[in-house]
Structure formats: structure tokens, C-alpha cells
Design a protein around this motif. Structure first.
Motif, short mmCIF file in Angstrom:
data_model
loop_
_atom_site.label_atom_id
_atom_site.label_comp_id
_atom_site.label_asym_id
_atom_site.label_seq_id
_atom_site.Cartn_x
_atom_site.Cartn_y
_atom_site.Cartn_z
N GLN A 1 12.93 40.16 29.23
CA GLN A 1 11.74 40.73 29.85
C GLN A 1 10.61 40.72 28.83
N ARG A 3 6.79 42.24 27.96
CA ARG A 3 5.79 43.28 28.23
C ARG A 3 4.44 42.78 27.76
N GLY A 26 8.68 41.20 23.61
CA GLY A 26 9.95 41.19 24.30
C GLY A 26 11.06 40.81 23.34
N TYR A 104 4.83 35.49 32.95
CA TYR A 104 4.67 36.92 33.13
C TYR A 104 3.18 37.25 33.15
#
Length: 115
Positions: A1, A3, A26, A104
């Protein structure tokens, strides 16, 4: 993931300047590219500036000569220096970070150009 944290938006008068920052983080994630996009009310999201896979900067036609993208690879951070701002630059500006598999998006930061 991954951020993503964006900062630097706000209200500025026409002709003014703003600097946006975007940091991606991440664990066990390798960021391969980052860039900026924007979306104005009633319009589609469009490219503002990004770094190509080859490392070159690419700009949307409407911001060429006024905006400059830069980066700090060690910090997975990109910056967007915006000069000579126009009312039509008003939009939510989104940072996008890419890995080899996924992309992302940040939550966006509002930029409003108005007198």
C-alpha cells in the motif's frame, strides 16, 4: 500500500504563484513515477505534469512555460511550481504515484485562482 500526502494548495490572485508538494510512502514498495493531474468542476481529470518512465518531464499544453515539476527521488517527493496562475487553473490537483503494478492517487488539494 502507498500513502500519498499532498500539500500547498490555496487561494491566490491571478498572476500569482503556488508550490504544491506530494510525498509518497509505503513499506516494501518501489515508486517508479509520480506526477500531477487536476480536475475542474464539470470537467475530466487532465494531466498537469509528470515524469515519463524515461525520466523526462511531460506537461499538459495549458501549463507549458508556467508550471515546473521537480522531484526528490530519495524522498519519493514531487513538487509543482505554478507561476502566472490564471482563473482557469482553478481545480483540485491530484498527485499520482506509480509502482510497476499499480497507480495510487492522493486525496487532492484545492487550488483557487481568483481576485
Amino acid at each position: 500500500q502507498v500513502r500519498i500526502v499532498e500539500s500547498g494548495g490555496g487561494l491566490v490572485q491571478p498572476g500569482g504563484s503556488l508550490r504544491l508538494s506530494c510525498a509518497a510512502s509505503g513499506s516494501r514498495v518501489s515508486i517508479t513515477g509520480m506526477g500531477w493531474y487536476r480536475q475542474a468542476p464539470g470537467k475530466e481529470r487532465e494531466l498537469v505534469a509528470t515524469f515519463s518512465s524515461g525520466g523526462n518531464s511531460v506537461y499538459g499544453d495549458s501549463v507549458k512555460g508556467r508550471f515546473t515539476i521537480s522531484r526528490d527521488n530519495a524522498k519519493n517527493t514531487v513538487y509543482l511550481e505554478m507561476n502566472s496562475l490564471k482563473p482557469e487553473d482553478t481545480a483540485v490537483y491530484y498527485c499520482k504515484a506509480r509502482t510497476s503494478i499499480l497507480a495510487y492517487w492522493g486525496q487532492g488539494t484545492q487550488v483557487t485562482v481568483s481576485s
